[in-house]
Write a protein that holds these residues in place. Structure first.
Motif, PDB file in Angstrom:
ATOM      1  N   ASN A  96      22.203  25.744  10.471  1.00 22.68           N
ATOM      2  CA  ASN A  96      23.170  25.333   9.445  1.00 22.68           C
ATOM      3  C   ASN A  96      23.188  23.818   9.250  1.00 22.68           C
ATOM      4  OD1 ASN A  96      24.342  27.894   8.631  1.00 22.68           O
ATOM      5  ND2 ASN A  96      25.247  27.967  10.680  1.00 22.68           N
ATOM      6  N   ARG A  97      22.015  23.229   9.262  1.00 20.41           N
ATOM      7  CA  ARG A  97      21.897  21.795   9.005  1.00 20.41           C
ATOM      8  C   ARG A  97      20.488  21.478   8.536  1.00 20.41           C
ATOM      9  NH1 ARG A  97      19.666  19.115  13.611  1.00 20.41           N
ATOM     10  NH2 ARG A  97      19.628  20.439  15.489  1.00 20.41           N
ATOM     11  N   ILE A  98      20.344  20.340   7.901  1.00 18.05           N
ATOM     12  CA  ILE A  98      19.044  19.896   7.409  1.00 18.05           C
ATOM     13  C   ILE A  98      18.263  19.279   8.570  1.00 18.05           C
ATOM     14  CG2 ILE A  98      17.931  18.181   5.916  1.00 18.05           C
ATOM     15  CD1 ILE A  98      20.112  18.684   3.886  1.00 18.05           C
ATOM     16  N   PRO A  99      16.960  19.548   8.682  1.00 20.32           N
ATOM     17  CA  PRO A  99      16.171  18.954   9.766  1.00 20.32           C
ATOM     18  C   PRO A  99      16.237  17.430   9.742  1.00 20.32           C
ATOM     19  CG  PRO A  99      14.914  20.639   8.609  1.00 20.32           C
ATOM     20  CD  PRO A  99      16.154  20.409   7.807  1.00 20.32           C
TER      21      PRO A  99
ATOM     22  N   LEU B 131      23.522  17.500  -0.712  1.00 22.89           N
ATOM     23  CA  LEU B 131      24.513  16.446  -0.462  1.00 22.89           C
ATOM     24  C   LEU B 131      25.343  16.768   0.774  1.00 22.89           C
ATOM     25  CD1 LEU B 131      26.039  13.878  -1.298  1.00 22.89           C
ATOM     26  CD2 LEU B 131      27.450  15.304  -2.799  1.00 22.89           C
ATOM     27  N   THR B 132      25.855  17.987   0.841  1.00 21.66           N
ATOM     28  CA  THR B 132      26.684  18.362   1.991  1.00 21.66           C
ATOM     29  C   THR B 132      25.848  18.424   3.275  1.00 21.66           C
ATOM     30  OG1 THR B 132      26.375  20.719   1.473  1.00 21.66           O
ATOM     31  CG2 THR B 132      28.338  19.635   0.583  1.00 21.66           C
ATOM     32  N   GLY B 133      24.574  18.815   3.141  1.00 19.92           N
ATOM     33  CA  GLY B 133      23.708  18.853   4.318  1.00 19.92           C
ATOM     34  C   GLY B 133      23.422  17.474   4.871  1.00 19.92           C
ATOM     35  N   LEU B 134      23.250  16.506   3.977  1.00 15.96           N
ATOM     36  CA  LEU B 134      22.955  15.142   4.413  1.00 15.96           C
ATOM     37  C   LEU B 134      24.133  14.501   5.142  1.00 15.96           C
ATOM     38  CD1 LEU B 134      20.959  13.796   1.332  1.00 15.96           C
ATOM     39  CD2 LEU B 134      20.052  14.338   3.607  1.00 15.96           C
ATOM     40  N   ILE B 135      25.348  14.948   4.826  1.00 16.12           N
ATOM     41  CA  ILE B 135      26.517  14.394   5.510  1.00 16.12           C
ATOM     42  C   ILE B 135      26.995  15.309   6.639  1.00 16.12           C
ATOM     43  CG2 ILE B 135      27.271  13.069   3.505  1.00 16.12           C
ATOM     44  CD1 ILE B 135      29.308  15.172   2.865  1.00 16.12           C
ATOM     45  N   GLY B 136      26.181  16.326   6.949  1.00 14.29           N
ATOM     46  CA  GLY B 136      26.428  17.143   8.127  1.00 14.29           C
ATOM     47  C   GLY B 136      27.413  18.277   7.974  1.00 14.29           C
ATOM     48  N   ILE B 137      27.675  18.721   6.730  1.00 13.50           N
ATOM     49  CA  ILE B 137      28.628  19.824   6.524  1.00 13.50           C
ATOM     50  C   ILE B 137      28.002  20.890   5.622  1.00 13.50           C
ATOM     51  CG2 ILE B 137      30.734  18.496   6.953  1.00 13.50           C
ATOM     52  CD1 ILE B 137      31.009  18.180   3.907  1.00 13.50           C
ATOM     53  N   LEU B 138      26.771  21.294   5.958  1.00 16.82           N
ATOM     54  CA  LEU B 138      26.043  22.239   5.110  1.00 16.82           C
ATOM     55  C   LEU B 138      26.771  23.566   4.981  1.00 16.82           C
ATOM     56  CD1 LEU B 138      23.546  22.980   3.470  1.00 16.82           C
ATOM     57  CD2 LEU B 138      22.403  23.604   5.609  1.00 16.82           C
ATOM     58  N   GLU B 139      27.205  24.141   6.095  1.00 16.33           N
ATOM     59  CA  GLU B 139      27.872  25.440   6.035  1.00 16.33           C
ATOM     60  C   GLU B 139      29.198  25.342   5.298  1.00 16.33           C
ATOM     61  OE1 GLU B 139      28.477  29.312   8.880  1.00 16.33           O
ATOM     62  OE2 GLU B 139      28.709  27.334   9.787  1.00 16.33           O
ATOM     63  N   GLU B 140      29.924  24.257   5.513  1.00 12.69           N
ATOM     64  CA  GLU B 140      31.186  24.063   4.795  1.00 12.69           C
ATOM     65  C   GLU B 140      30.932  23.922   3.293  1.00 12.69           C
ATOM     66  OE1 GLU B 140      30.236  22.542   7.467  1.00 12.69           O
ATOM     67  OE2 GLU B 140      31.806  22.737   8.994  1.00 12.69           O
TER      68      GLU B 140
END
Length: 266
Positions: A125-128, A48-57
């Motif tokens: 630190n992001r989803i492809p 979920l966080t990766g899809l909205i661009g905040i994977l590391e957070e």
């Protein structure tokens, strides 16, 4: 080595804290079922966080929340009701670390595909997305890679870390089998342990992070959860994170999710 062991310890403590939170929030009655549900929740939240661009957070939030929950449940309130599960998790963690110390991938499919997913997540630190040239999300979903990211973002990126993280997930996927032991628990637990050792002893996947075996093990664990928690009205809530993570791990996970749904409907 000391710094690595310290990071591993903190990660393990954080996972125990998240496990304790899951037990209390969704009322998991059998503690042997909790680690698989917890790991699936972690994968789903990272997705979920990766899809909205905040994977590391998202990873930082989960990591810190786990440490806070551990301090609250285990240190402040001394609410430890899962000693057997904690011992099992410690054994699994030690086995995963010791067994894969200094190892590397031997599977071509791991090197060509799944290791690329893991490497991409840990590097960027992001989803492809559609702009990624290294790997395509549509071809290789990142579910298992997100679990490896959860582990290796703390201890460091390496084939040893990837393999150890995947092996730990294998182990906790089969842990719900212990929840089915009702009579003669000593013999039952011993039988489950021997069965797990046999299943995990196949060299054909020991040095690979392919997900085919993982899908099967998570499905076995999910069915065990349904049987163990069948009298609880929140069973569907408990199994839903695992079903979702199966789809995130591989597109064929839909088939395994249907098996779980059919089992639930019986």
């Amino acid at each position: 080595m000391v710094a690595l062991c310290f990071r591993l310890l903190l990660l393990f403590v954080s996972f125990l804290g998240m496990n304790g939170l899951a037990v209390r929030v969704i009322h998991i009655e059998n503690n042997f079922c909790a680690p698989l549900i917890t790991s699936s929740l972690i994968v789903d939240l990272l997705m979920l966080t990766g899809l909205i661009g905040i994977l590391e957070e998202g990873w930082i939030t989960i990591y810190v929340l786990g440490l806070v929950c551990f301090m609250w449940f285990f240190v402040v309130r001394h609410n430890v009701k899962s000693t057997g599960v904690i011992i099992a998790l410690i054994i699994f963690a030690l086995y995963s670390v010791i067994h894969y110390q200094g190892t590397y991938f031997t599977s071509n499919d791991s090197l060509a595909h799944w290791a690329k997913v893991s490497k991409y997540l840990q590097t960027y630190n992001r989803i492809p997305d559609g702009k990624a040239t290294l790997i395509r999300f549509a071809s290789y979903p990142v579910g298992s890679g997100l679990w490896i990211y959860y582990v290796c973002h703390s201890i460091g990126c390496s084939p040893t870390g990837d393999l150890g993280a995947q092996m730990f997930l294998y182990c906790i996927s089969l842990l719900p089998l212990y929840s089915l032991v009702r009579i003669n628990r000593r013999s039952g637990y011993m039988l489950c342990s021997v069965s797990m050792l046999v299943l995990l002893a196949f060299d054909r996947f020991n040095y690979s992070i392919q997900v085919d075996w993982l899908l099967g093990y998570m499905t076995i664990g999910s069915v065990a959860i349904l049987v163990a928690e069948r009298e609880n009205h929140m069973t569907v809530v408990k199994i839903l994170p695992v079903v979702i993570s199966l789809v995130f791990i591989k597109t064929s996970g839909v088939f395994f999710s249907l098996i779980i749904a059919w089992t639930y409907a019986q």
